[in-house]
Design a protein around this motif. Structure first.
Motif, PDB file in Angstrom:
ATOM      1  N   HIS A  10       0.847  -1.199   0.000  1.00 59.02           N
ATOM      2  CA  HIS A  10       0.000   0.000   0.000  1.00 59.02           C
ATOM      3  C   HIS A  10       0.877   1.242   0.000  1.00 59.02           C
ATOM      4  O   HIS A  10       2.092   1.159   0.213  1.00 59.02           O
ATOM      5  N   THR A  12       0.707   5.292   1.562  1.00 58.50           N
ATOM      6  CA  THR A  12      -0.042   6.148   2.486  1.00 58.50           C
ATOM      7  C   THR A  12       0.351   7.604   2.284  1.00 58.50           C
ATOM      8  O   THR A  12       1.536   7.928   2.219  1.00 58.50           O
ATOM      9  N   HIS A 221       4.454   7.282   3.392  1.00 52.44           N
ATOM     10  CA  HIS A 221       5.332   6.097   3.296  1.00 52.44           C
ATOM     11  C   HIS A 221       4.854   5.158   2.201  1.00 52.44           C
ATOM     12  O   HIS A 221       3.732   5.297   1.704  1.00 52.44           O
ATOM     13  N   ALA A 223       4.595   1.010   1.429  1.00 50.97           N
ATOM     14  CA  ALA A 223       4.676  -0.316   2.037  1.00 50.97           C
ATOM     15  C   ALA A 223       4.859  -1.372   0.951  1.00 50.97           C
ATOM     16  O   ALA A 223       4.151  -1.364  -0.059  1.00 50.97           O
ATOM     17  N   TYR A 259       8.621  -0.996   9.936  1.00 49.62           N
ATOM     18  CA  TYR A 259       8.951   0.283   9.300  1.00 49.62           C
ATOM     19  C   TYR A 259      10.451   0.525   9.390  1.00 49.62           C
ATOM     20  O   TYR A 259      11.064   0.251  10.435  1.00 49.62           O
ATOM     21  N   GLU A 269       7.790   0.641   4.570  1.00 48.08           N
ATOM     22  CA  GLU A 269       7.113  -0.308   5.457  1.00 48.08           C
ATOM     23  C   GLU A 269       7.139  -1.648   4.744  1.00 48.08           C
ATOM     24  O   GLU A 269       7.139  -1.688   3.502  1.00 48.08           O
TER      25      GLU A 269
HETATM   26 ZN    ZN Z   1       1.380   1.821   6.017  1.00 46.15          ZN
END
Ligand code: ZN
Length: 312
Positions: A10, A12, A221, A223, A259, A269
């Motif tokens: 993902h 963010t 961030h 991931a 992280y 992440e």
């Molecule tokens: Zn995240």
């Protein structure tokens, strides 16, 4: 058993208004809200997850809508562009839709042999719709307005802007198993063959550019995806072995996470496929109720009062 980094899990980013953010991603872009929860570290703020029907890793864009947060600055040491994969022939539909919805967008262009349409969300976050030159058979979420011929299938890739790409490239190739495939100007493309879609990381080298400031309209961030929390912990050892700091395993209810800040300054992440978004509500109701992590459930009345109202 797949012990690889399976592309992006993902991304963010930060928004300044919950309703505006929700309306853009669900109504204009036609994504599904797969989870409405709070920032686990700041439960007075929402955490929205937008994705495909099930919130498959590689489709999930999440937001912290911090009401009224100042606008950030695009620069080095951050993720600077999000690419969504869309079907061939759909870019004119999108350009027309953005125009009618007063969405800031550029002209259709070509980059690394792929047609793309740049646009910005209402907070100024930079995104592109890209027609992938490789096959992408992921099934999109569709709405009355955005059908299968145009709907975003999930991420195509992410761009990181860096003073010097080498240290970050080392993490991608030596730890994550990506390979450098192409270059155009100061843009270097890294790809994993572990997964179809969400498999690209572009590194843009911009030594003269100012360091970015992460706030409204920027990415917080990125991931990356691993199969489960056993594999996750194998990567923890690998990151420690590179002399980098990394958090312990954190339970994010819908996945387990680690992280670390990669040497170019971007917050990375690692997140697991398990348990997924149906762990606390059925598939056909994803995103409809406010979900709180168990540690904050006793504060529900207070949190609900504090959060801005949201018309879904
Ligand atoms: Zn995240």
């Amino acid at each position: 058993m797949n012990n690889r980094i399976n592309g992006i899990h993902h991304i963010t980013a930060i928004a300044a208004n919950a309703q505006r953010n929700y309306d853009f991603y669900t109504k204009v872009l036609g994504l599904r809200m797969v989870k409405k929860t709070v920032n686990f570290d700041d439960p007075g703020t929402y955490h929205f997850y937008f994705g495909n029907e099930t919130g498959t890793p590689g489709t999930i864009l999440t937001f912290f809508p911090w009401e009224g947060i100042v606008k950030g600055r695009t620069g080095t040491g951050m993720a600077t562009e999000i690419d969504y994969s869309v079907p061939a022939g759909s870019l004119p539909f999108w350009a027309d839709r953005f125009k009618r919805s007063n969405i800031v967008h550029g002209q259709e262009g070509e980059r690394l042999g792929e047609l793309y349409l740049p646009f910005e969300d209402p907070d100024g976050l930079k995104l592109n719709l890209v027609v992938s030159k490789n096959s992408d058979n992921r099934r999109p979420w569709t709405t009355a307005d955005v059908g299968e011929q145009a709907a975003a299938k999930g991420f195509h890739g992410i761009t990181l802007t860096l003073k010097n790409i080498r240290p970050t490239a080392g993490i991608l190739t030596d730890v994550f198993g990506y390979k450098q495939t192409e270059q155009e100007g100061n843009r270097y493309r890294f790809v994993t063959d572990a997964v179809e879609g969400a498999s690209i990381v572009d590194l843009v080298e911009a030594p003269e550019m100012m360091i970015g400031h992460v706030a409204g309209g920027t990415n917080h961030h990125v991931a990356f995806r691993v199969q489960d929390d056993n594999i996750l912990m194998e990567y923890r050892e690998k990151i420690l072995g590179r002399g980098l700091n990394i958090t312990p395993k954190i339970n994010r209810d819908y996945f387990f996470s680690l992280y670390f800040r990669e040497p170019g300054g971007v917050l990375f992440e690692l997140a697991t496929d398990n348990p997924g978004f149906t762990v606390d509500e059925p598939l056909n109701q994803l995103g409809s109720a406010l979900k709180l992590p168990v540690q904050h459930e006793h504060l529900r009345a207070k949190i609900e009062q504090q959060l801005p109202s949201l018309q879904q």
